[in-house]
Design an enzyme around this catalytic site. Sequence first.
Site, PDB file in Angstrom:
ATOM      1  N   LYS A 114       0.827  -1.204   0.000  1.00 33.14           N
ATOM      2  CA  LYS A 114       0.000   0.000   0.000  1.00 33.14           C
ATOM      3  C   LYS A 114       0.865   1.259   0.000  1.00 33.14           C
ATOM      4  CE  LYS A 114      -1.649   2.020   3.586  1.00 33.14           C
ATOM      5  NZ  LYS A 114      -2.342   2.376   4.851  1.00 33.14           N
ATOM      6  N   ASP A 132      -6.351   0.949   0.872  1.00 33.08           N
ATOM      7  CA  ASP A 132      -6.426   1.063   2.324  1.00 33.08           C
ATOM      8  C   ASP A 132      -7.802   0.582   2.767  1.00 33.08           C
ATOM      9  OD1 ASP A 132      -8.200   3.063   1.643  1.00 33.08           O
ATOM     10  OD2 ASP A 132      -7.194   4.634   2.797  1.00 33.08           O
TER      11      ASP A 132
END
Length: 206
Positions: A114, A132
């Site tokens: 991420k 996320d």
Amino acid sequence: MSLLEELNNAYPDATCELVYGTDFELLISVILSAQCTDKRVNIVTRELFRIADSPAEFCALETEKLESLIKSCGLYKNKAANIKAACKAIVERFGGIVPRTREELMSLPGVGRKTANVMLSVAFGEPAIAVDTHVFRVSHRLGLSDGKTPDLVEKDLCAAFEPSAYGNVHFLFIHHGRHCCKAQNPDCENCPVVTYCKEYNMRTNL
């Protein structure tokens, strides 16, 4: 209009809310943002970057001092250790420059997929979607993915949109998740894309 057009109309200012001046500052900010709001991170980094704003300066910063500066971001001991180790790696392996590939970024302590994708998209303008908790939730509710992991959701989103839209997808889904499609009590009545929502339509058609 398409899903993205509707979201763009609803959130015309959707962009990175972290305040940073360099690629390195963005990297530190993203590491600090884990389980913490961007607003809190910006408050912390305003002081932090006055004290240190390069990998070498972070390496020289005492761990206890760093911990005290970032404590309000939560998980401060782990974050401080990862930041120190990442800065050491950047200095020793990359000449003090934040690396620009996903593989190299993910080789840094504390940098997962991420965070690497945020760097690729925001800092370097590469097509990447960072998944996320907001992106994960919105993607499932809209029916764009039923993936059980962020990596699987990312794969589905990349297949659903053109690479040129990846960065926009990331920020639009984050804003939608924060302001409307919340984990608890989503505001379906005022949702700008409710007609696209698989979860809502399944629930109301029962």
